[in-house]
Design an enzyme around this catalytic site. Structure first.
Site, short mmCIF file in Angstrom:
data_model
loop_
_atom_site.label_atom_id
_atom_site.label_comp_id
_atom_site.label_asym_id
_atom_site.label_seq_id
_atom_site.Cartn_x
_atom_site.Cartn_y
_atom_site.Cartn_z
N GLU A 48 106.23 7.34 -4.09
CA GLU A 48 104.62 7.19 -4.21
C GLU A 48 104.06 8.30 -4.35
OE1 GLU A 48 101.74 5.49 -0.78
OE2 GLU A 48 103.68 6.58 0.14
N LYS A 127 98.69 -1.15 -3.08
CA LYS A 127 99.19 -1.36 -1.83
C LYS A 127 98.36 -2.24 -0.79
CE LYS A 127 100.41 2.59 1.52
NZ LYS A 127 100.42 3.90 1.48
N CYS A 169 105.28 1.78 0.71
CA CYS A 169 105.11 2.57 1.86
C CYS A 169 104.93 1.69 3.06
CB CYS A 169 104.19 3.81 2.02
SG CYS A 169 104.47 4.97 3.08
#
Length: 297
Positions: A48, A127, A169
């Site tokens: 990331e 995301k 994440c």
């Protein structure tokens, strides 16, 4: 469900630290990508925010414009770098994530790009779940102060291997994404992620193993290397977990590339021994993989 992974796959996770100079970050990443391809990797995953420091104060100044696609090289040097590296290495490359700016909406996103060995962009994931937490005395972070969330799941076929899922994440904390991906035939869940020293110690390995165990698929987490001189300290410990929740490989805290060989036999044996896919009771509870799911923005 069998035959998810049609051909053995060597996976590489490149754990590296990003500094303040984007061009240096990209140059260093290229060398790591070529090293991984020479080691036999067919799918290479980056962390990331691999092209920039991670933090709300950095997202706007490092953001690149990706739309309309393909962008010009001045709009997104990272897009063109990833495409070039994929062609040069003849591998699939997941560009962990980069800050993205969308001029039409004036929004910023945390965005992952997957390129084919031909250098073509084959998947984009923004995301979905933003990292907004407040653990008293430990860490407070609010991605939503700057970023906007993505609005879709990302499942993609990578011939000749099969289907994978991409998320970023904090997305790993929401098992629905993993469950939907697995029930739609994915053999691997990829999570570039930058957990911190608090959440990493608590939940990094636990989340990876839980998603693998629940869904009997491979799971890979790719972190930035830990840099205690940075404003955000990543956990590190990039890892690959097999469908039986066994950790196949785990990096330390520093820069390192780790590899894992994925095969269909492990998936089949795990599911044969513990046949969850034949035992679910959709007469008692709903199958979330059959619900109103967004696969497109």
């Amino acid at each position: 469900m069998t035959g998810l992974l049609k051909k053995p796959l060597k996976l590489a996770l490149i754990q590296l630290a990003a500094g303040s100079d984007k061009s240096v970050n990209l140059s260093r990443t290229r060398s790591k990508v070529l090293e991984a391809s020479k080691a036999g990797a067919s799918l290479i995953v980056l962390p990331e925010c691999f092209n920039s420091p991670y933090g709300c104060q950095y997202f706007p100044s490092y953001a690149e414009t990706l739309l309309p696609s393909p962008p010009s090289e001045s709009q997104s040097p990272t897009f063109h770098a990833l495409s070039s590296w994929a062609t040069e290495s003849q591998t699939y490359i997941l560009g962990g994530s980069i800050p993205e700016y969308v001029s039409d909406t004036k929004m910023y996103h945390n965005t992952s790009l997957l390129f084919s060995p031909e250098g073509n962009l084959i998947a984009t994931h923004r995301k979905v779940h933003l990292f907004d937490i407040d653990i008293p005395g430990k860490i407070t972070f609010r991605e939503s102060d700057v970023l906007s969330p993505g609005n879709k799941l990302t499942l993609v076929d990578i011939p000749p291997y099969g289907k994978i899922a991409v998320a970023i994440c904090y997305d790993i904390r929401f098992p629905e994404l993993a469950t939907i991906a697995a029930r739609n035939g994915c053999f691997l869940l990829l999570y570039p992620g930058a957990f911190n020293l608090t959440t990493g110690a608590l939940h990094w390995a636990l989340q990876a193993r839980a998603r693998a165990m629940d869904n009997q698929v491979y799971v890979a987490l790719c972190s930035p290397a830990r840099d205690m001189g940075a404003t955000y300290n990543a956990w590190g410990h990039s890892m690959v977990v097999d469908p039986n929740a066994k950790v196949l490989v785990e990096a330390g805290e520093d820069e390192e590339t780790v590899y894992a060989d994925l095969n269909e036999t492990t998936i089949e044996e795990t599911r044969k021994g513990i046949p969850l896919y034949a035992q679910r009771r959709f007469d008692v509870y709903p199958d979330i993989s059959k619900g109103n799911i967004r696969y497109h923005d």
